[in-house]
Motif scaffolding. Structure first.
Motif, PDB file in Angstrom:
ATOM      1  N   VAL A  14      44.387  26.591  34.157  1.00 28.94           N
ATOM      2  CA  VAL A  14      45.366  27.683  34.159  1.00 28.94           C
ATOM      3  C   VAL A  14      45.351  28.375  35.517  1.00 28.94           C
ATOM      4  CG1 VAL A  14      45.984  29.889  33.119  1.00 28.94           C
ATOM      5  CG2 VAL A  14      45.264  27.996  31.665  1.00 28.94           C
ATOM      6  N   GLU A  15      44.158  28.613  36.064  1.00 28.94           N
ATOM      7  CA  GLU A  15      44.053  29.244  37.387  1.00 28.94           C
ATOM      8  C   GLU A  15      44.741  28.398  38.454  1.00 28.94           C
ATOM      9  OE1 GLU A  15      39.800  31.613  36.891  1.00 28.94           O
ATOM     10  OE2 GLU A  15      39.809  29.576  37.700  1.00 28.94           O
ATOM     11  N   ARG A  16      44.637  27.092  38.329  1.00 28.79           N
ATOM     12  CA  ARG A  16      45.270  26.208  39.309  1.00 28.79           C
ATOM     13  C   ARG A  16      46.792  26.337  39.288  1.00 28.79           C
ATOM     14  NH1 ARG A  16      43.557  20.390  38.255  1.00 28.79           N
ATOM     15  NH2 ARG A  16      42.102  21.651  37.122  1.00 28.79           N
ATOM     16  N   LEU A  17      47.359  26.551  38.088  1.00 27.50           N
ATOM     17  CA  LEU A  17      48.821  26.625  37.986  1.00 27.50           C
ATOM     18  C   LEU A  17      49.390  28.012  38.260  1.00 27.50           C
ATOM     19  CD1 LEU A  17      49.480  24.378  34.850  1.00 27.50           C
ATOM     20  CD2 LEU A  17      49.926  23.840  37.231  1.00 27.50           C
ATOM     21  N   ILE A  18      48.754  29.055  37.725  1.00 28.54           N
ATOM     22  CA  ILE A  18      49.332  30.399  37.858  1.00 28.54           C
ATOM     23  C   ILE A  18      48.303  31.415  38.357  1.00 28.54           C
ATOM     24  CG2 ILE A  18      51.108  30.009  36.122  1.00 28.54           C
ATOM     25  CD1 ILE A  18      49.365  31.716  34.197  1.00 28.54           C
ATOM     26  N   GLY A  19      47.295  30.960  39.056  1.00 27.57           N
ATOM     27  CA  GLY A  19      46.267  31.860  39.563  1.00 27.57           C
ATOM     28  C   GLY A  19      46.783  32.867  40.571  1.00 27.57           C
ATOM     29  N   ASP A  20      47.971  32.638  41.101  1.00 24.69           N
ATOM     30  CA  ASP A  20      48.527  33.561  42.092  1.00 24.69           C
ATOM     31  C   ASP A  20      48.865  34.931  41.510  1.00 24.69           C
ATOM     32  OD1 ASP A  20      50.563  32.003  40.723  1.00 24.69           O
ATOM     33  OD2 ASP A  20      52.004  33.083  41.954  1.00 24.69           O
ATOM     34  N   ILE A  21      48.817  35.086  40.194  1.00 23.93           N
ATOM     35  CA  ILE A  21      49.120  36.397  39.597  1.00 23.93           C
ATOM     36  C   ILE A  21      47.925  37.339  39.660  1.00 23.93           C
ATOM     37  CG2 ILE A  21      50.899  35.457  38.088  1.00 23.93           C
ATOM     38  CD1 ILE A  21      48.919  35.672  35.762  1.00 23.93           C
ATOM     39  N   VAL A  22      46.744  36.814  40.035  1.00 17.84           N
ATOM     40  CA  VAL A  22      45.550  37.659  40.188  1.00 17.84           C
ATOM     41  C   VAL A  22      44.955  37.454  41.579  1.00 17.84           C
ATOM     42  CG1 VAL A  22      44.977  37.705  37.734  1.00 17.84           C
ATOM     43  CG2 VAL A  22      44.031  35.905  39.160  1.00 17.84           C
ATOM     44  N   LEU A  23      44.147  38.404  41.987  1.00 15.36           N
ATOM     45  CA  LEU A  23      43.509  38.336  43.297  1.00 15.36           C
ATOM     46  C   LEU A  23      42.538  37.162  43.359  1.00 15.36           C
ATOM     47  CD1 LEU A  23      43.393  39.877  45.976  1.00 15.36           C
ATOM     48  CD2 LEU A  23      41.457  41.153  45.052  1.00 15.36           C
ATOM     49  N   ASP A  24      42.534  36.448  44.433  1.00 13.51           N
ATOM     50  CA  ASP A  24      41.648  35.296  44.671  1.00 13.51           C
ATOM     51  C   ASP A  24      41.875  34.135  43.703  1.00 13.51           C
ATOM     52  OD1 ASP A  24      40.416  36.607  46.800  1.00 13.51           O
ATOM     53  OD2 ASP A  24      38.944  37.557  45.468  1.00 13.51           O
ATOM     54  N   ARG A  25      42.976  34.150  42.942  1.00 13.12           N
ATOM     55  CA  ARG A  25      43.318  33.058  42.016  1.00 13.12           C
ATOM     56  C   ARG A  25      42.241  32.806  40.960  1.00 13.12           C
ATOM     57  NH1 ARG A  25      47.855  30.257  43.511  1.00 13.12           N
ATOM     58  NH2 ARG A  25      47.384  28.635  42.011  1.00 13.12           N
ATOM     59  N   VAL A  26      41.450  33.823  40.611  1.00  8.08           N
ATOM     60  CA  VAL A  26      40.367  33.671  39.640  1.00  8.08           C
ATOM     61  C   VAL A  26      40.475  34.784  38.599  1.00  8.08           C
ATOM     62  CG1 VAL A  26      37.863  33.660  39.315  1.00  8.08           C
ATOM     63  CG2 VAL A  26      38.855  32.597  41.345  1.00  8.08           C
ATOM     64  N   PHE A  27      40.524  34.403  37.324  1.00 15.35           N
ATOM     65  CA  PHE A  27      40.523  35.390  36.252  1.00 15.35           C
ATOM     66  C   PHE A  27      39.093  35.881  36.036  1.00 15.35           C
ATOM     67  CE2 PHE A  27      44.162  32.616  35.151  1.00 15.35           C
ATOM     68  CZ  PHE A  27      45.164  33.577  35.212  1.00 15.35           C
ATOM     69  N   SER A  28      38.940  37.175  35.780  1.00 17.87           N
ATOM     70  CA  SER A  28      37.616  37.751  35.561  1.00 17.87           C
ATOM     71  C   SER A  28      37.732  38.867  34.532  1.00 17.87           C
ATOM     72  CB  SER A  28      37.045  38.281  36.883  1.00 17.87           C
ATOM     73  OG  SER A  28      37.791  39.411  37.303  1.00 17.87           O
ATOM     74  N   THR A  29      36.649  39.626  34.375  1.00 19.31           N
ATOM     75  CA  THR A  29      36.657  40.728  33.407  1.00 19.31           C
ATOM     76  C   THR A  29      37.422  41.932  33.924  1.00 19.31           C
ATOM     77  OG1 THR A  29      34.552  41.508  34.283  1.00 19.31           O
ATOM     78  CG2 THR A  29      34.475  40.042  32.364  1.00 19.31           C
TER      79      THR A  29
END
Length: 171
Positions: A14-29
């Motif tokens: 998911v991060e690879r496809l739409i990671g641009d919606i968060v900083l650094d392309r990584v979902f976190s807490t």
């Protein structure tokens, strides 16, 4: 929290496809959505896929084995695209233009269409995966026995003598 054992996609995909919606392309807490939200959405989409698979008679979950590698790959892709569509629907998309009758294809609609394409394969019985039951398992002809070996008689019967001027082949 982690994805369920019956989930095909991963947070990394998911991060690879739409990671641009968060900083650094990584979902976190601390991101919106959080990693736990992404995992929950992956699980929700996998539940829908598995329910369609089970209804169509496939073995659930589809294993990443030599016989089902293509089907497993399609399910990973569908699970990922479905989760991406759910996540992108959390954010405002393109506006609807009443002067333009053509629907606008935004990112969420693209991922949703990719996900629905695999669901359509399952529902139309074209997914090349191992089946738990045969295609004709629920089709009954003639009298059948139940689990207790009780013979069920058919609702309608007809014999050769039911027709006027008919003769038996034994005569």
């Amino acid at each position: 929290m982690a994805v369920d054992a019956n989930t095909y996609g991963t947070v990394a995909r998911v991060e690879r496809l739409i990671g641009d919606i968060v900083l650094d392309r990584v979902f976190s807490t601390t991101t919106t959505p959080k990693t736990a939200d992404v995992e929950a959405m992956l699980d929700d989409v996998a539940d829908e896929l598995n329910s369609a698979l089970r209804a169509a008679g496939y073995t659930v979950p589809v294993a990443n084995s030599s016989t089902d590698v293509e089907a497993y790959g399609l399910l990973v892709k569908a699970n990922t695209h479905g989760a991406c569509a759910l996540i992108l629907n959390m954010f405002p998309g393109e506006a609807w233009d009443p002067d333009n009758p053509a629907p606008l294809l935004n990112r969420a609609a693209y991922h949703d269409s990719r996900y629905k394409a695999v669901l359509k394969l399952i529902r139309e019985d074209h997914l090349p995966a191992t089946r738990a039951t045969s295609r004709l398992k629920r089709v009954f002809v003639g009298s059948q026995q139940d689990e207790d070996a009780v013979v069920k008689t058919p609702m309608f019967t007809r014999s050769v003598t039911d027709f006027p001027n008919a003769t038996s082949l034994t005569e």
